[in-house]
Write a protein that holds these residues in place. Structure first.
Motif, PDB file in Angstrom:
ATOM      1  N   PHE B  85      -6.523  34.161 -46.554  1.00 46.48           N
ATOM      2  CA  PHE B  85      -7.453  35.349 -46.912  1.00 46.48           C
ATOM      3  C   PHE B  85      -7.727  36.077 -45.396  1.00 46.48           C
ATOM      4  CE2 PHE B  85     -11.658  37.393 -47.048  1.00 46.48           C
ATOM      5  CZ  PHE B  85     -11.393  38.016 -48.123  1.00 46.48           C
ATOM      6  N   LEU B  86      -8.023  35.238 -44.359  1.00 48.53           N
ATOM      7  CA  LEU B  86      -8.242  35.945 -43.003  1.00 48.53           C
ATOM      8  C   LEU B  86      -7.089  36.790 -42.536  1.00 48.53           C
ATOM      9  CD1 LEU B  86     -10.566  33.520 -40.884  1.00 48.53           C
ATOM     10  CD2 LEU B  86     -11.238  35.354 -42.283  1.00 48.53           C
ATOM     11  N   ILE B  87      -6.078  36.126 -42.720  1.00 47.48           N
ATOM     12  CA  ILE B  87      -4.891  36.736 -42.074  1.00 47.48           C
ATOM     13  C   ILE B  87      -4.649  38.185 -43.070  1.00 47.48           C
ATOM     14  CG2 ILE B  87      -2.338  36.626 -41.877  1.00 47.48           C
ATOM     15  CD1 ILE B  87      -2.691  33.628 -41.370  1.00 47.48           C
ATOM     16  N   LEU B  88      -4.560  37.944 -44.178  1.00 48.98           N
ATOM     17  CA  LEU B  88      -4.245  39.324 -45.054  1.00 48.98           C
ATOM     18  C   LEU B  88      -5.221  40.152 -44.886  1.00 48.98           C
ATOM     19  CD1 LEU B  88      -2.120  40.354 -47.105  1.00 48.98           C
ATOM     20  CD2 LEU B  88      -3.394  39.228 -48.869  1.00 48.98           C
ATOM     21  N   LYS B  89      -6.535  39.909 -44.721  1.00 42.68           N
ATOM     22  CA  LYS B  89      -7.406  40.824 -44.392  1.00 42.68           C
ATOM     23  C   LYS B  89      -7.316  41.635 -43.147  1.00 42.68           C
ATOM     24  CE  LYS B  89     -10.810  42.648 -46.411  1.00 42.68           C
ATOM     25  NZ  LYS B  89     -10.127  43.367 -47.506  1.00 42.68           N
ATOM     26  N   SER B  90      -6.864  40.815 -41.970  1.00 46.91           N
ATOM     27  CA  SER B  90      -6.629  41.418 -40.719  1.00 46.91           C
ATOM     28  C   SER B  90      -5.353  42.267 -40.914  1.00 46.91           C
ATOM     29  CB  SER B  90      -6.367  40.141 -39.678  1.00 46.91           C
ATOM     30  OG  SER B  90      -7.255  39.197 -39.695  1.00 46.91           O
ATOM     31  N   VAL B  91      -4.549  41.962 -41.833  1.00 42.61           N
ATOM     32  CA  VAL B  91      -3.374  42.913 -41.718  1.00 42.61           C
ATOM     33  C   VAL B  91      -3.943  44.326 -42.353  1.00 42.61           C
ATOM     34  CG1 VAL B  91      -1.191  43.283 -42.988  1.00 42.61           C
ATOM     35  CG2 VAL B  91      -1.639  41.057 -41.851  1.00 42.61           C
ATOM     36  N   GLU B  92      -4.613  43.918 -43.404  1.00 41.16           N
ATOM     37  CA  GLU B  92      -5.199  45.137 -44.090  1.00 41.16           C
ATOM     38  C   GLU B  92      -6.129  46.217 -43.168  1.00 41.16           C
ATOM     39  OE1 GLU B  92      -7.518  44.332 -47.690  1.00 41.16           O
ATOM     40  OE2 GLU B  92      -7.638  46.244 -47.923  1.00 41.16           O
ATOM     41  N   TYR B  93      -7.072  45.526 -42.402  1.00 46.63           N
ATOM     42  CA  TYR B  93      -7.623  46.211 -41.544  1.00 46.63           C
ATOM     43  C   TYR B  93      -6.883  46.845 -40.511  1.00 46.63           C
ATOM     44  CZ  TYR B  93     -12.069  43.999 -42.866  1.00 46.63           C
ATOM     45  OH  TYR B  93     -13.350  43.900 -43.468  1.00 46.63           O
ATOM     46  N   TYR B  94      -5.840  46.374 -39.928  1.00 42.45           N
ATOM     47  CA  TYR B  94      -4.771  46.856 -38.908  1.00 42.45           C
ATOM     48  C   TYR B  94      -4.269  48.091 -39.701  1.00 42.45           C
ATOM     49  CZ  TYR B  94      -0.854  47.500 -36.134  1.00 42.45           C
ATOM     50  OH  TYR B  94      -0.047  47.789 -35.149  1.00 42.45           O
ATOM     51  N   HIS B  95      -3.753  48.110 -40.860  1.00 42.26           N
ATOM     52  CA  HIS B  95      -3.059  49.215 -41.401  1.00 42.26           C
ATOM     53  C   HIS B  95      -4.325  50.290 -41.653  1.00 42.26           C
ATOM     54  CE1 HIS B  95       0.097  46.709 -43.740  1.00 42.26           C
ATOM     55  NE2 HIS B  95       0.416  46.938 -42.517  1.00 42.26           N
ATOM     56  N   LEU B 115     -19.042  46.098 -46.186  1.00 38.16           N
ATOM     57  CA  LEU B 115     -19.209  45.166 -47.232  1.00 38.16           C
ATOM     58  C   LEU B 115     -18.165  43.990 -46.828  1.00 38.16           C
ATOM     59  CD1 LEU B 115     -19.682  47.146 -50.457  1.00 38.16           C
ATOM     60  CD2 LEU B 115     -21.188  45.453 -49.383  1.00 38.16           C
ATOM     61  N   THR B 116     -16.789  44.634 -46.660  1.00 40.86           N
ATOM     62  CA  THR B 116     -15.882  43.656 -46.450  1.00 40.86           C
ATOM     63  C   THR B 116     -15.902  42.848 -45.343  1.00 40.86           C
ATOM     64  OG1 THR B 116     -14.190  45.219 -45.681  1.00 40.86           O
ATOM     65  CG2 THR B 116     -14.043  45.039 -47.779  1.00 40.86           C
ATOM     66  N   ALA B 117     -16.371  43.452 -44.128  1.00 39.18           N
ATOM     67  CA  ALA B 117     -16.791  42.971 -42.831  1.00 39.18           C
ATOM     68  C   ALA B 117     -17.878  41.842 -42.721  1.00 39.18           C
ATOM     69  CB  ALA B 117     -17.065  43.846 -41.745  1.00 39.18           C
ATOM     70  N   PHE B 118     -18.753  42.303 -43.789  1.00 41.90           N
ATOM     71  CA  PHE B 118     -19.892  41.315 -43.779  1.00 41.90           C
ATOM     72  C   PHE B 118     -19.457  39.891 -44.503  1.00 41.90           C
ATOM     73  CE2 PHE B 118     -24.371  40.483 -45.793  1.00 41.90           C
ATOM     74  CZ  PHE B 118     -24.823  39.845 -44.630  1.00 41.90           C
ATOM     75  N   HIS B 119     -18.622  40.331 -45.655  1.00 40.63           N
ATOM     76  CA  HIS B 119     -18.014  39.102 -46.487  1.00 40.63           C
ATOM     77  C   HIS B 119     -17.162  38.319 -45.581  1.00 40.63           C
ATOM     78  CE1 HIS B 119     -14.826  37.430 -49.081  1.00 40.63           C
ATOM     79  NE2 HIS B 119     -15.939  37.093 -49.814  1.00 40.63           N
ATOM     80  N   LEU B 120     -16.282  38.971 -44.808  1.00 41.14           N
ATOM     81  CA  LEU B 120     -15.425  38.279 -43.737  1.00 41.14           C
ATOM     82  C   LEU B 120     -16.237  37.307 -42.846  1.00 41.14           C
ATOM     83  CD1 LEU B 120     -12.357  38.409 -43.424  1.00 41.14           C
ATOM     84  CD2 LEU B 120     -12.653  39.674 -41.508  1.00 41.14           C
ATOM     85  N   VAL B 121     -17.387  38.023 -42.259  1.00 41.64           N
ATOM     86  CA  VAL B 121     -18.194  36.832 -41.263  1.00 41.64           C
ATOM     87  C   VAL B 121     -18.727  35.710 -42.245  1.00 41.64           C
ATOM     88  CG1 VAL B 121     -20.330  36.954 -40.408  1.00 41.64           C
ATOM     89  CG2 VAL B 121     -19.020  38.957 -40.084  1.00 41.64           C
ATOM     90  N   HIS B 122     -18.978  35.866 -43.698  1.00 43.67           N
ATOM     91  CA  HIS B 122     -19.446  34.609 -44.350  1.00 43.67           C
ATOM     92  C   HIS B 122     -18.139  33.635 -44.471  1.00 43.67           C
ATOM     93  CE1 HIS B 122     -22.585  36.977 -45.376  1.00 43.67           C
ATOM     94  NE2 HIS B 122     -23.435  36.049 -45.979  1.00 43.67           N
ATOM     95  N   VAL B 123     -16.826  34.384 -44.842  1.00 43.89           N
ATOM     96  CA  VAL B 123     -15.604  33.461 -44.864  1.00 43.89           C
ATOM     97  C   VAL B 123     -15.362  32.615 -43.479  1.00 43.89           C
ATOM     98  CG1 VAL B 123     -13.153  33.447 -45.241  1.00 43.89           C
ATOM     99  CG2 VAL B 123     -14.715  34.764 -46.723  1.00 43.89           C
ATOM    100  N   ILE B 124     -15.509  33.589 -42.421  1.00 40.56           N
ATOM    101  CA  ILE B 124     -15.482  32.586 -40.914  1.00 40.56           C
ATOM    102  C   ILE B 124     -16.420  31.411 -40.978  1.00 40.56           C
ATOM    103  CG2 ILE B 124     -15.472  32.948 -38.507  1.00 40.56           C
ATOM    104  CD1 ILE B 124     -14.403  35.678 -39.252  1.00 40.56           C
ATOM    105  N   MET B 125     -17.702  31.763 -41.086  1.00 43.02           N
ATOM    106  CA  MET B 125     -18.989  30.899 -41.325  1.00 43.02           C
ATOM    107  C   MET B 125     -18.354  29.621 -42.027  1.00 43.02           C
ATOM    108  SD  MET B 125     -22.309  32.893 -41.263  1.00 43.02           S
ATOM    109  CE  MET B 125     -23.119  31.939 -42.181  1.00 43.02           C
ATOM    110  N   GLY B 126     -18.082  30.070 -43.486  1.00 41.04           N
ATOM    111  CA  GLY B 126     -17.842  28.929 -44.311  1.00 41.04           C
ATOM    112  C   GLY B 126     -16.637  28.034 -43.671  1.00 41.04           C
TER     113      GLY B 126
END
Lengths: 80, 174
Positions: B85-95, B115-126
């Motif tokens: 999830f993190l990798i694909l989200k990073s690719v999306e952010y890069y684009h 919203l997506t960055a706040f969610h991403l922080v939760h995923v990293i914390m998870g």
């Protein structure tokens, strides 16, 4: 591996594919929004009740979850 | 734990309602901006999170059955789902950054990034919680109980639930 979990997972993946298809095939309208949000609510409940085991939690939490989600979806549909 | 989960859901819920309010004020801008998002990436990320949630539920089940090795394996598979999830989200952010789309682009993208960055922080914390719990569980003199595993799982599923709300709202309906 529990069979219930496996069936729930399979169903969730099917619903996700269904949601993506609806958004691509149906022109965004009130019906499509209702369908997409309805399917998303279904996924939300399946994850919380089957995976998260909310079904074993106190009824207060079950009621609260249904209430909060209902309010969000109602607000979304009425604002769309 | 349930209190934290509900507070998080209410926070994201309020932001989603605010997003819908702005969308009703500027429907064309929101539709045009939404079309610039890659819904395939969003759908694949949903599958990643659902798959990792499925493995997490199995990890809890195996722990309760006292199969620590199997439970640990499911923990690792859960983390793998989160990592994808993190990798694909990073690719999306890069684009998005490459296309010059930033939080300042317009209201839609301000919400999208927040919203997506706040969610991403939760995923990293998870993920950190998963690594820590798995490490604690596999220690020789482990004091990790079923409550710890369930709390860790509940946090992970919460990330899943938030994404299940964000995905249709940001990528599909406007």
């Amino acid at each position: 591996m529990k069979k219930t979990l496996l069936f729930t997972y399979g169903f969730l993946i099917l619903v996700t594919i269904g949601t993506a298809l609806i958004s691509n095939l149906v022109t965004v309208s009130g019906l499509a929004v209702g369908l997409i949000m309805g399917l998303s609510m279904l996924k939300f409940f399946l994850v919380s009740f089957q995976f998260m085991e909310l079904k074993k939690a106190n009824s207060f939490w079950k009621g609260s979850l249904i209430f909060v989600l209902g309010m969000i979806v109602l607000a979304l549909i009425s604002l769309k | 734990m349930w209190i934290i989960i509900f507070l998080e859901l209410i926070t994201f819920g309020m932001a989603i309602v605010a997003f819908a309010f702005y969308a009703s004020e500027q429907p064309e801008l929101f539709h045009h901006s939404r079309m610039q998002l890659n819904s395939t990436f969003g759908a694949i990320n949903t599958v990643f999170l659902l798959t990792s949630g499925f493995f997490m539920a199995n990890a809890v089940h195996e722990f309760k059955e006292n199969n620590l090795k199997k439970s640990s394996l499911y923990f690792k598979l859960t983390m793998l789902g989160g990592l994808f999830f993190l990798i694909l989200k990073s690719v999306e952010y890069y684009h998005k950054i490459e296309a010059g789309i930033t939080p300042e682009t317009n209201v839609f993208f301000t919400f999208y990034w927040l919203l997506t960055a706040f969610h991403l922080v939760h995923v990293i914390m998870g993920l950190v919680i998963l690594i820590w719990t798995n490490y604690g569980m596999m220690k020789k003199k482990s004091d990790t109980g079923v409550e710890d595993i369930e709390a860790c799982a509940a946090f992970w599923h919460m990330c899943d639930l938030i994404w299940l709300l964000l995905f249709p709202v940001l990528y599909l309906i406007f």
